[in-house]
Design an enzyme around this catalytic site. Structure first.
Site, PDB file in Angstrom:
ATOM      1  N   ARG A 138      -6.375  -9.181  -0.744  1.00 48.33           N
ATOM      2  CA  ARG A 138      -5.426  -9.342  -0.173  1.00 48.33           C
ATOM      3  C   ARG A 138      -6.177 -10.510   1.279  1.00 48.33           C
ATOM      4  O   ARG A 138      -5.142 -10.664   1.779  1.00 48.33           O
ATOM      5  CB  ARG A 138      -5.123  -8.039   0.399  1.00 48.33           C
ATOM      6  CG  ARG A 138      -4.623  -7.526  -1.239  1.00 48.33           C
ATOM      7  CD  ARG A 138      -3.866  -6.204  -0.070  1.00 48.33           C
ATOM      8  NE  ARG A 138      -5.026  -5.383   0.346  1.00 48.33           N
ATOM      9  CZ  ARG A 138      -4.949  -4.345   0.569  1.00 48.33           C
ATOM     10  NH1 ARG A 138      -3.959  -3.340   0.421  1.00 48.33           N
ATOM     11  NH2 ARG A 138      -5.693  -3.452   1.194  1.00 48.33           N
ATOM     12  N   GLU A 190     -16.348   5.378  -0.511  1.00 50.79           N
ATOM     13  CA  GLU A 190     -16.489   6.784   0.305  1.00 50.79           C
ATOM     14  C   GLU A 190     -17.388   7.336  -0.767  1.00 50.79           C
ATOM     15  O   GLU A 190     -17.934   8.781   0.048  1.00 50.79           O
ATOM     16  CB  GLU A 190     -15.103   7.131   0.600  1.00 50.79           C
ATOM     17  CG  GLU A 190     -14.517   8.762   1.363  1.00 50.79           C
ATOM     18  CD  GLU A 190     -13.615   9.275   1.349  1.00 50.79           C
ATOM     19  OE1 GLU A 190     -12.862   9.965   2.088  1.00 50.79           O
ATOM     20  OE2 GLU A 190     -12.746   7.875   2.150  1.00 50.79           O
TER      21      GLU A 190
END
Length: 170
Positions: free
Chosen positions: A58, A95
């Protein structure tokens, strides 16, 4: 125009508990999209920038039109296996797991001034890896710009020592 109102939130995507910020609602509004690119470009009109660096995927949607508006070259930072030439690679932690970014080694000349652009600053891991890649191949980072920043996630902490700009803060 309030650009923050053009970004929708989708609950529990991509997993339960996540409040996903969907910029496609801003992108489909031609006036809002143009306004966002214009505002970011206005910030850098007086800066000595040679190249705009867009982070997959993006970041391309912000970086490429920004590069055209500013009459600058555009360099994509990609996921593995997308670039055919001599590449620099950086693995970074997420994460849950890790990921990798790549850039052509000859895409930036030693000492060229670059602006790194991405759509969203969350935890900062992707952009921290991009910083490492750009500096490894000799780029001079002028600033790091985002369409949107989720301030509660403290992504700026991974960019200490760099100027960071976010058009929309939430």
């Amino acid at each position: 125009m309030n650009l923050a109102e053009k970004v929708r939130t989708i609950s529990d995507f991509p997993k339960e508990g996540v409040q996903f910020k969907d910029i496609t609602t801003l992108l489909k509004d031609a006036d809002a999209y143009q306004e966002a690119i214009d505002r970011i470009a206005d910030r850098y009109q007086e800066e000595d920038i040679d190249l705009i660096i867009g982070v997959e995927a993006r970041g391309f949607l912000i970086g490429a039109p920004l590069a055209l508006k500013m009459n600058k070259g555009f360099v994509p930072v990609r996921k593995p296996g997308k670039l055919p030439g001599d590449i620099a690679t950086k693995e970074y932690d997420l994460e849950y797991g890790s990921d990798t970014l790549e850039v052509h080694r000859d895409s930036i000349e030693e000492g060229q001034n670059v602006l790194i652009v991405d759509d969203l600053l969350a935890t900062g891991g992707t952009v921290a890896a991009t910083i490492d890649l750009i500096e490894e191949i000799g780029g001079n980072i002028i600033e790091i710009a985002f369409l949107m920043e989720l301030e509660a996630l403290n992504g700026r902490e991974k960019m200490k020592g760099y100027d960071v700009f976010s058009l929309i803060k939430e």
